[in-house]
Design an enzyme around this catalytic site. Structure first.
Site, mmCIF file in Angstrom:
data_model
loop_
_atom_site.group_PDB
_atom_site.id
_atom_site.type_symbol
_atom_site.label_atom_id
_atom_site.label_comp_id
_atom_site.label_asym_id
_atom_site.label_seq_id
_atom_site.Cartn_x
_atom_site.Cartn_y
_atom_site.Cartn_z
ATOM 1 N N ASN A 131 0.849 -1.199 0.000
ATOM 2 C CA ASN A 131 0.000 0.000 0.000
ATOM 3 C C ASN A 131 0.879 1.241 0.000
ATOM 4 O O ASN A 131 2.103 1.140 -0.058
ATOM 5 C CB ASN A 131 -0.955 -0.039 1.201
ATOM 6 C CG ASN A 131 -0.182 -0.087 2.499
ATOM 7 O OD1 ASN A 131 0.536 0.843 2.843
ATOM 8 N ND2 ASN A 131 -0.297 -1.200 3.220
ATOM 9 N N ASP B 110 -4.588 -6.471 5.419
ATOM 10 C CA ASP B 110 -5.598 -7.308 6.080
ATOM 11 C C ASP B 110 -5.614 -8.710 5.486
ATOM 12 O O ASP B 110 -6.067 -9.656 6.113
ATOM 13 C CB ASP B 110 -6.992 -6.679 5.919
ATOM 14 C CG ASP B 110 -7.094 -5.388 6.725
ATOM 15 O OD1 ASP B 110 -6.454 -5.320 7.787
ATOM 16 O OD2 ASP B 110 -7.791 -4.454 6.279
ATOM 17 N N LYS C 271 1.254 -20.234 -11.566
ATOM 18 C CA LYS C 271 0.523 -19.315 -12.448
ATOM 19 C C LYS C 271 1.458 -18.280 -13.079
ATOM 20 O O LYS C 271 1.034 -17.495 -13.891
ATOM 21 C CB LYS C 271 -0.528 -18.539 -11.644
ATOM 22 C CG LYS C 271 -1.342 -19.352 -10.697
ATOM 23 C CD LYS C 271 -2.650 -19.700 -11.308
ATOM 24 C CE LYS C 271 -3.469 -20.483 -10.285
ATOM 25 N NZ LYS C 271 -4.732 -20.869 -10.754
ATOM 26 N N PHE D 226 -3.257 3.280 14.934
ATOM 27 C CA PHE D 226 -3.651 4.355 14.026
ATOM 28 C C PHE D 226 -4.834 3.848 13.209
ATOM 29 O O PHE D 226 -4.899 2.653 12.907
ATOM 30 C CB PHE D 226 -2.495 4.703 13.082
ATOM 31 C CG PHE D 226 -1.604 5.786 13.628
ATOM 32 C CD1 PHE D 226 -0.838 5.557 14.765
ATOM 33 C CD2 PHE D 226 -1.540 7.039 13.018
ATOM 34 C CE1 PHE D 226 -0.022 6.555 15.284
ATOM 35 C CE2 PHE D 226 -0.735 8.039 13.528
ATOM 36 C CZ PHE D 226 0.027 7.803 14.663
ATOM 37 N N LYS E 182 -12.891 0.814 16.548
ATOM 38 C CA LYS E 182 -11.594 0.109 16.566
ATOM 39 C C LYS E 182 -10.978 0.146 17.961
ATOM 40 O O LYS E 182 -10.377 -0.827 18.410
ATOM 41 C CB LYS E 182 -10.632 0.724 15.544
ATOM 42 C CG LYS E 182 -10.948 0.276 14.133
ATOM 43 C CD LYS E 182 -10.022 0.849 13.074
ATOM 44 C CE LYS E 182 -10.616 0.576 11.695
ATOM 45 N NZ LYS E 182 -9.940 1.281 10.619
ATOM 46 N N LYS F 91 -10.480 -3.556 19.326
ATOM 47 C CA LYS F 91 -9.075 -3.980 19.392
ATOM 48 C C LYS F 91 -8.511 -3.836 20.807
ATOM 49 O O LYS F 91 -7.335 -4.053 21.023
ATOM 50 C CB LYS F 91 -8.250 -3.193 18.364
ATOM 51 C CG LYS F 91 -8.756 -3.373 16.931
ATOM 52 C CD LYS F 91 -7.757 -2.962 15.884
ATOM 53 C CE LYS F 91 -8.326 -3.107 14.481
ATOM 54 N NZ LYS F 91 -7.326 -3.408 13.475
HETATM 55 N N1 CTP Z 1 -3.545 -3.504 12.271
HETATM 56 C C1 CTP Z 1 -2.907 -4.597 12.795
HETATM 57 N N2 CTP Z 1 -2.937 -5.783 12.134
HETATM 58 C C2 CTP Z 1 -3.624 -5.912 10.995
HETATM 59 C C3 CTP Z 1 -4.315 -4.807 10.448
HETATM 60 C C4 CTP Z 1 -4.261 -3.593 11.117
HETATM 61 O O1 CTP Z 1 -2.277 -4.471 13.842
HETATM 62 N N3 CTP Z 1 -3.642 -7.089 10.372
HETATM 63 C C5 CTP Z 1 -3.479 -2.232 13.031
HETATM 64 C C6 CTP Z 1 -2.881 -1.087 12.274
HETATM 65 O O2 CTP Z 1 -1.475 -1.024 12.434
HETATM 66 C C7 CTP Z 1 -3.568 0.108 12.914
HETATM 67 C C8 CTP Z 1 -4.905 -0.424 13.336
HETATM 68 O O3 CTP Z 1 -4.802 -1.844 13.332
HETATM 69 O O4 CTP Z 1 -2.869 0.538 14.054
HETATM 70 C C9 CTP Z 1 -6.050 -0.025 12.447
HETATM 71 O O5 CTP Z 1 -5.724 -0.351 11.113
HETATM 72 P P1 CTP Z 1 -6.724 -0.027 9.912
HETATM 73 O O6 CTP Z 1 -6.107 -0.475 8.643
HETATM 74 O O7 CTP Z 1 -7.215 1.398 10.011
HETATM 75 O O8 CTP Z 1 -7.970 -0.913 10.284
HETATM 76 P P2 CTP Z 1 -8.275 -2.417 10.029
HETATM 77 O O9 CTP Z 1 -8.381 -3.093 11.347
HETATM 78 O O10 CTP Z 1 -7.292 -2.992 9.069
HETATM 79 O O11 CTP Z 1 -9.719 -2.340 9.422
HETATM 80 P P3 CTP Z 1 -10.164 -1.688 8.008
HETATM 81 O O12 CTP Z 1 -9.013 -1.856 7.064
HETATM 82 O O13 CTP Z 1 -11.354 -2.496 7.642
HETATM 83 O O14 CTP Z 1 -10.511 -0.261 8.292
#
Ligand code: CTP
Length: 393
Positions: A209, A278, A288, A323, A337, A341
């Site tokens: 990303n 995620d 592939k 974050f 969150k 979390k």
């Molecule tokens: N995070 C994490 N592990 C993951 C995904 C996210 O620890 N596999 C943490 C990120 O580092 C951040 C927080 O979760 O501190 C929120 O991440 P964000 O991407 O905003 O949210 P997601 O939980 O991934 O949900 P979404 O993408 O659906 O908003």
């Protein structure tokens, strides 16, 4: 009285003395008031006028100069100094400092200064490794001096080995560390994740990303400058490494999870800034790879949510911060969150707002805890890091 911090830059007679022209200028540009004290031998390599022009201060090389009011000044300067920085330091000046000899302007300053003292030895490898020099450097460390380890490489004398003066950037980071902040985080252990994870599709390609890592690095630097012991778990970024950190390199979400898991029990504060994928490809699609890209079908699996894991396993008094990147309903989603979390704090930003988010040097955030929400103005990531650390305090 000037609010600028005063650095006494001591320069001795080694070839690297010429590099101090740039270094003194760097310090002045960063807002320090720099006064140079040179040994007689240093003047063989570079002229005092160079430093007087660059620092706008008199350059001192003798205790008995008749054309200045230095007899008063040499003690006044030692008393005014916030930092004594000696670079390059010869074996001779190291021996004098270690034994309390004060027979010229610089060694007199060193004896009279009560401020922090940093020394950057630079010399031929054999001189550096001589038992007398090693013994003297140990004595200086025991006396409270910070000794900057010399680099290895091709030396001016043609030898290859240890003894090179480190880069001006490295020297600067020592001065910055010594002077730029109150050490109010001393004794704290802080782990920060930064960057964008890379999820391999096959040996060549990966999914990632746009996160630049800037916010995580700014926080790691802020904690380091405030005296914390910082572990930075980072994916590859284009950013300069930060000195004095325990930096651990990872690529994927899974590697980041395992590394954080290994280290989190020792930490007082953990901040998940990294943009963690995620999903990651379920199996490497090696079979592939020969097909056209448009044919490449990738099966995805969910990655471990590291922040949730930390929230569930957190030990008493540990502080966990995440974050959140939102494209809509920023506050509402971020509050969720915080709850889901089990974090102590979520720092929310909206990627659609001008000046906020992944790539730039600024960010616009709201700090959310169970009891309050603090909306901060648009700030540079460095200033924001300062504010966030103070909020967590
Ligand atoms: N995070 C994490 N592990 C993951 C995904 C996210 O620890 N596999 C943490 C990120 O580092 C951040 C927080 O979760 O501190 C929120 O991440 P964000 O991407 O905003 O949210 P997601 O939980 O991934 O949900 P979404 O993408 O659906 O908003």
């Amino acid at each position: 009285m000037s609010s600028k911090k005063t650095i006494v830059l001591g320069i001795t007679g080694g070839i690297a003395a010429y590099k101090m022209a740039d270094f003194s200028h760097m310090l002045c540009k960063a807002g320090f008031d720099v006064s140079v004290v040179m040994t007689e031998n240093a003047k063989q390599f570079i002229a005092p006028l160079t430093f007087e022009t660059l620092t706008s201060n008199p350059c001192i090389s003798s205790c008995f100069e008749r054309n200045t009011d230095y007899e008063v000044e040499h003690i006044a300067l030692a008393q005014r100094a916030d930092l004594l920085f000696v670079s390059p330091a010869t074996a001779n000046i190291i021996a004098k400092f270690a034994n309390g000899i004060a027979d010229d302007a610089l060694s007199t300053q060193a004896l009279a200064c009560t401020c922090p003292k940093i020394i950057a030895p630079a010399m031929n490898t054999a001189m550096l490794e001589n038992p007398a020099t090693k013994r003297n450097l140990k004595t200086l460390e025991n006396d409270g001096w910070i000794v900057i380890p010399p680099d290895s490489g091709l030396l001016a004398c043609g030898d290859i080995g240890a003894g090179k003066l480190p880069s001006n950037e490295t020297l600067f980071s020592y001065a910055e560390f010594a002077l730029s902040r109150e050490k109010d985080m001393k004794g704290k252990h802080v782990l920060i994740t930064a960057g964008a994870t890379q999820e391999a599709i096959d040996p060549v390609r990966y999914i990632t990303n746009h996160s630049s890592g800037k916010m995580g690095y700014a926080l790691a630097k802020e904690y380091m400058l405030r005296g914390a012991t910082v572990t930075l778990v980072t994916t590859p970024t284009a950013l300069e490494p930060i000195p004095f950190l325990n930096t651990l390199a990872v690529n994927s979400a899974e590697e980041m999870f395992l590394t954080v898991k290994d280290h989190f029990m020792k930490q007082d504060i953990i901040i998940m800034v990294a943009a963690v994928a995620d999903y990651s490809p379920r199996e490497k699609a090696d079979n592939k790879i020969k097909k056209a890209d448009s044919d490449l079908s990738i099966h995805l699996k969910r990655t471990t949510d590291i922040l949730t894991y930390l929230g569930e396993h957190k030990k008493p008094n540990q502080f966990i911060c995440g974050f959140s990147m939102e494209t809509e309903n920023m506050l509402e989603n971020s509050r969720k969150k915080l709850q889901h979390k089990k974090a102590d704090m979520i720092i929310a930003n909206n990627t659609k707002t001008e000046g906020a988010g992944f790539k730039g040097d600024t960010n616009l955030v709201t700090i959310i805890t169970k009891d309050k929400e603090v909306e901060l103005p648009l700030l540079s990531k460095a200033d924001l890091a300062n504010k966030i650390v103070s909020q967590i305090v």
